[in-house]
Design an enzyme around this catalytic site. Sequence first.
Site, PDB file in Angstrom:
ATOM      1  N   ASP A   1       0.892  -1.187  -0.229  1.00 30.23           N
ATOM      2  CA  ASP A   1      -0.103   0.179   0.193  1.00 30.23           C
ATOM      3  C   ASP A   1       0.768   1.277  -0.174  1.00 30.23           C
ATOM      4  O   ASP A   1       1.852   1.382   0.645  1.00 30.23           O
ATOM      5  CB  ASP A   1      -0.782   0.158   1.258  1.00 30.23           C
TER       6      ASP A   1
ATOM      7  N   SER B   1      -8.279  13.537 -13.858  1.00 26.15           N
ATOM      8  CA  SER B   1      -9.567  13.323 -14.432  1.00 26.15           C
ATOM      9  C   SER B   1     -10.476  14.551 -14.815  1.00 26.15           C
ATOM     10  O   SER B   1     -10.123  15.630 -14.281  1.00 26.15           O
ATOM     11  CB  SER B   1     -10.291  12.575 -13.278  1.00 26.15           C
TER      12      SER B   1
ATOM     13  N   TYR C   1     -14.258  12.010  -4.685  1.00 24.31           N
ATOM     14  CA  TYR C   1     -13.513  11.434  -5.562  1.00 24.31           C
ATOM     15  C   TYR C   1     -12.783  12.645  -6.521  1.00 24.31           C
ATOM     16  O   TYR C   1     -11.489  12.661  -6.680  1.00 24.31           O
ATOM     17  CB  TYR C   1     -13.917  10.426  -6.537  1.00 24.31           C
TER      18      TYR C   1
ATOM     19  N   LYS D   1      -8.784  14.481  -6.701  1.00 19.55           N
ATOM     20  CA  LYS D   1      -8.055  14.693  -7.835  1.00 19.55           C
ATOM     21  C   LYS D   1      -7.583  16.135  -8.133  1.00 19.55           C
ATOM     22  O   LYS D   1      -6.577  16.478  -8.423  1.00 19.55           O
ATOM     23  CB  LYS D   1      -8.791  14.178  -9.131  1.00 19.55           C
TER      24      LYS D   1
END
Length: 337
Positions: free
Chosen positions: A59, A125, A150, A154
């Site tokens: 991770d 994105s 989300y 970004k």
Amino acid sequence: MNILVTGGAGFIGSHTLIELYKAGHTALVVDNLYNSNPEALRRVAEIIGVPEIPFIKADIRDREALEDIFSAHRFDACIHFAGLKAVGESVAKPLEYYENNMNGTFVLLDVMRHHGCKNIIFSSSATVYGDPAIIPITEECPKGQCTNPYGQTKSMLEQVMIDLQKADPEWNLVLLRYFNPIGAHPSGRIGENPNGIPNNLMPYITQVAVGKRERLGVFGNDYPTPDGTGVRDYIHVVDLASAHVAALKAIERKQGLAIYNIGTGHGYSVLEVVNAFIRVNKVDIPYQIMPRRAGDIAICYCNPEKAVKELGWKAQFGIDEMCRDAWNWQKNNPNGY
């Protein structure tokens, strides 16, 4: 170049590995396998004809593990895919998304800096544009209000990297703002493999086609678009993967900070995608019109000319190939990996 690929066992990461190796690069994948499958890496190795893809299960929030990886290997650059990415889940679990996506990237950047590796391509994105001020969207379009956690991660991580490069010009940072990746590798061996109910259009269509879902829900048919359904810039995942190889040119040129839209420049409505899938694959897709989803916008597609001009990259595949390859993957792998 030798590239560290975080999240390399995922949908976009696995396809990018193929393009990296085809271009003569090598890679080491670090992935915690939370939303991916090591079988993807085995199949990538098979496609490109190597014994295996170097892989470490870790991770990126685990500083000790990353320190060990950077101490044992020399990397020319990092392509950073690792992160949670489901819009709906991010609304339900904002704390988990902020903690995972932000902290993971902070640790990664810090360890890279300590080991003198200051070249990174970041998987961003088109959500950072929010409801875009201009269509088609250029890189000069102001960032908008992101409608979900989300997208916020970004947008905030982009700002972190912009500030980092301003403070230390040795960094070469390429921010790739993806539009809507669909399709699969033409071999049918790797593709999109979502956990549970798909959040995105194409895997939902293919699961209906293969009989796993009864019908497709189309969210809203009253948008100001030709057929009332939302319009998006869908891009073949192989084209998106090749954009990362092209982006290494910006790093080789020591371009500092570079931002690129990665899309086709063509918008397709939801129903256009559905009808193309039916036409190309001769499969029926029953669908039902549902209420709009909160946060969805009417139209979102880009002007990709900056990437064409500066990176020599251009999308090669159209909607027919996207539909063909997505179905080829799903019908050969009805339950994914």
